[in-house]
Write a protein that holds these residues in place. Structure first.
Motif, mmCIF file in Angstrom:
data_model
loop_
_atom_site.group_PDB
_atom_site.id
_atom_site.type_symbol
_atom_site.label_atom_id
_atom_site.label_comp_id
_atom_site.label_asym_id
_atom_site.label_seq_id
_atom_site.Cartn_x
_atom_site.Cartn_y
_atom_site.Cartn_z
ATOM 1 N N MET A 302 0.752 -1.304 -0.006
ATOM 2 C CA MET A 302 -0.081 -0.044 -0.241
ATOM 3 C C MET A 302 0.804 1.148 0.130
ATOM 4 O O MET A 302 0.395 2.305 -0.370
ATOM 5 N N ILE A 303 2.345 1.218 0.837
ATOM 6 C CA ILE A 303 3.165 2.679 0.604
ATOM 7 C C ILE A 303 3.036 2.051 -0.616
ATOM 8 O O ILE A 303 3.734 3.830 -0.980
ATOM 9 N N GLY A 304 4.241 1.839 -1.318
ATOM 10 C CA GLY A 304 4.433 1.462 -2.524
ATOM 11 C C GLY A 304 2.926 2.129 -3.323
ATOM 12 O O GLY A 304 3.111 3.018 -4.611
ATOM 13 N N ALA A 305 1.890 2.008 -3.482
ATOM 14 C CA ALA A 305 0.754 2.093 -4.129
ATOM 15 C C ALA A 305 0.433 3.601 -4.264
ATOM 16 O O ALA A 305 0.454 4.224 -5.337
ATOM 17 N N ALA A 306 0.253 4.393 -3.297
ATOM 18 C CA ALA A 306 0.556 5.918 -2.694
ATOM 19 C C ALA A 306 2.393 6.577 -3.112
ATOM 20 O O ALA A 306 1.244 7.769 -3.760
ATOM 21 N N ALA A 307 2.707 5.848 -2.996
ATOM 22 C CA ALA A 307 3.416 6.624 -2.411
ATOM 23 C C ALA A 307 4.092 6.789 -5.307
ATOM 24 O O ALA A 307 4.445 8.076 -5.303
ATOM 25 N N TYR A 308 3.309 5.750 -6.364
ATOM 26 C CA TYR A 308 3.084 6.099 -7.202
ATOM 27 C C TYR A 308 3.007 7.688 -7.104
ATOM 28 O O TYR A 308 3.171 8.155 -8.217
ATOM 29 N N TYR A 309 1.670 7.943 -7.223
ATOM 30 C CA TYR A 309 0.690 9.154 -7.032
ATOM 31 C C TYR A 309 1.463 10.272 -6.289
ATOM 32 O O TYR A 309 1.581 11.479 -7.499
ATOM 33 N N GLN A 310 2.343 9.990 -5.038
ATOM 34 C CA GLN A 310 2.471 10.731 -4.097
ATOM 35 C C GLN A 310 4.206 11.614 -5.522
ATOM 36 O O GLN A 310 4.052 12.980 -5.284
ATOM 37 N N TYR A 311 4.444 10.882 -5.837
ATOM 38 C CA TYR A 311 5.623 10.937 -6.880
ATOM 39 C C TYR A 311 5.376 11.794 -8.000
ATOM 40 O O TYR A 311 5.678 12.965 -8.661
ATOM 41 N N LEU A 312 4.275 11.249 -8.520
ATOM 42 C CA LEU A 312 4.106 11.777 -9.564
ATOM 43 C C LEU A 312 2.832 13.243 -9.571
ATOM 44 O O LEU A 312 3.565 13.805 -10.347
ATOM 45 N N LYS A 313 2.787 13.697 -8.319
ATOM 46 C CA LYS A 313 2.079 14.882 -8.036
ATOM 47 C C LYS A 313 3.233 16.114 -7.375
ATOM 48 O O LYS A 313 3.731 17.169 -7.764
ATOM 49 N N GLU A 314 4.255 14.908 -6.614
ATOM 50 C CA GLU A 314 5.540 16.071 -5.210
ATOM 51 C C GLU A 314 7.168 15.970 -6.357
ATOM 52 O O GLU A 314 7.648 16.496 -5.753
ATOM 53 N N GLY A 315 7.195 14.671 -6.962
ATOM 54 C CA GLY A 315 8.323 13.922 -7.203
ATOM 55 C C GLY A 315 9.068 13.494 -6.493
ATOM 56 O O GLY A 315 8.540 13.330 -5.177
ATOM 57 N N ALA A 316 10.353 13.462 -5.867
ATOM 58 C CA ALA A 316 11.180 12.592 -5.542
ATOM 59 C C ALA A 316 12.573 14.168 -5.423
ATOM 60 O O ALA A 316 12.997 14.180 -6.042
#
Ligand code: KG4
Ligand code: ZN
Length: 334
Positions: A302-316
């Motif tokens: 679930m952390i990997g699933a959320a991270a993908y959308y967070q990355y699309l929005k905010e980058g890393a």
């Protein structure tokens, strides 16, 4: 995009490799449940120590099972809160060390956002959505306007639902964690104790479970003092009926008020069989999505699933100074 995700906020050591937020390539969850069961609840220091013992092995196993080479990992994601600080820091340190050593970008992910995105692994969240997030530490009604745009509608003013389940189980002499066993016995009993339905009449989205928990504790103690038997299955059924009446009614009210396209159930309590059976019947006009059982309780997928959308929005970034947070409250809806 291949994300290596790490979760260690409470008593599960978990690492997963997830492709594009959906495809779980490998997933290891090492639960410490049996160890904490002896104490009737999670002991933070013991949880941290066990994360230290197992983290490296869980990491290696997840990478091996995924058949992915380290060079193909695009991003590292780690739960940075809310949770037990000692536990969080074990995951954060392991993830940061790995990311630094292999020069991968890294992001910290909110554990509760992870619980919501567990629902997006096998389904597609449709916005706006209303989510009921119920676990051992949280009971929240949330409004998801879009990916990663989440606001708080209501929360518990005292105990979390899962916590109330665990305490009721304890007073009934049932093992920890209480949720699954109370759920199981509730299905065999009848709501004969007629416990209170806290806040049911209030036209708002906050919850309170401590009065309900105390009502069970008082009934059990009174019965013991009088030498009377407590009908355990009926007590579980009565407690569960009260909890579900409140959870379902408030979720329905929020979904209607905010014209949700979908209702999401998430968190450990979303594994509740009674809730799963009742909610679709009692809220018939809304599409309801619930993660698979293995994604309801704490896990790294679930952390990997959320991270993908967070990355699309905010980058890393390659900023390896990630901190742990014991609380991470959602912003209230205005
Ligand atoms: O999400 P989770 O694994 O950990 C936290 O972040 O808290 O949730 C664990 C909680 C425990 O309180 C457990 O008793 C509860 O979820 N739980 C359940 C059920 N399965 C787990 N509660 C009610 N019914 C269940 N079937
Ligand atoms: Zn959780």
């Amino acid at each position: 995009m291949i994300i290596l995700a790490v979760e260690s906020s409470c008593d599960e050591t978990s690492v997963a490799l997830v492709k594009d937020g959906k495809d779980v390539l490998s997933h290891i969850i090492l639960s410490q449940m049996d160890i904490h069961a002896i104490y009737g609840g999670v002991v933070p220091e013991i949880a941290s120590r066990n994360h230290v013992v197992h983290m490296t092995r869980v990491f290696e196993q997840a990478i091996e099972n995924s058949k992915i080479e380290i060079k193909d990992i695009d991003l590292v994601a780690v739960t940075h809160g809310p949770g037990l600080i000692g536990s969080l820091l074990v995951g954060i340190n392991a993830a940061t060390a790995f990311a630094f050593a292999h020069q991968k970008p890294i992001i910290g992910v909110n554990h509760l956002v992870g619980h919501l995105y567990a629902a997006n692994i096998d389904n597609d969240i449709k916005f706006p959505a209303v989510a009921l997030l119920a676990s051992g530490g949280h009971t929240e009604l949330l409004y998801m306007k879009d990916h990663m745009d989440i606001k708080l509608l209501g929360t518990t003013l005292d105990d979390a639902v899962g916590e109330a389940y665990d305490k009721v189980a304890r007073v009934l002499g049932l093992p920890y964690p209480g949720g699954p066993i109370v759920d199981e016995l509730a299905l065999k009993g009848v709501d004969t104790y007629h416990l209170p339905r806290p806040f049911l009449d209030k036209n708002e989205h906050n919850f309170s479970f401590s009065g309900l928990k105390s009502a069970v504790i008082n009934l059990v103690h009174n019965a013991h003092q009088k030498g009377e038997e407590v009908r355990i299955n009926d007590m579980c059924a009565s407690f569960q009926a009260s909890v579900l009446d409140v959870l379902i009614e408030k979720t329905k009210h929020a979904a209607k008020t905010y014209e949700a396209k979908q209702i999401i159930l998430a968190g450990g309590v979303a594994a509740n069989k009674g809730l799963r059976q009742r909610i679709a019947k009692e809220i018939p006009n809304f599409e309801i999505i619930i993660p698979k059982m293995e994604y309801c309780t704490d896990n790294a997928a679930m952390i990997g699933a959320a991270a993908y959308y967070q990355y699309l929005k905010e980058g890393a970034t390659k900023n390896y100074l990630i901190s742990g947070y014991s609380t991470m409250p959602f912003e209230k809806i205005t």
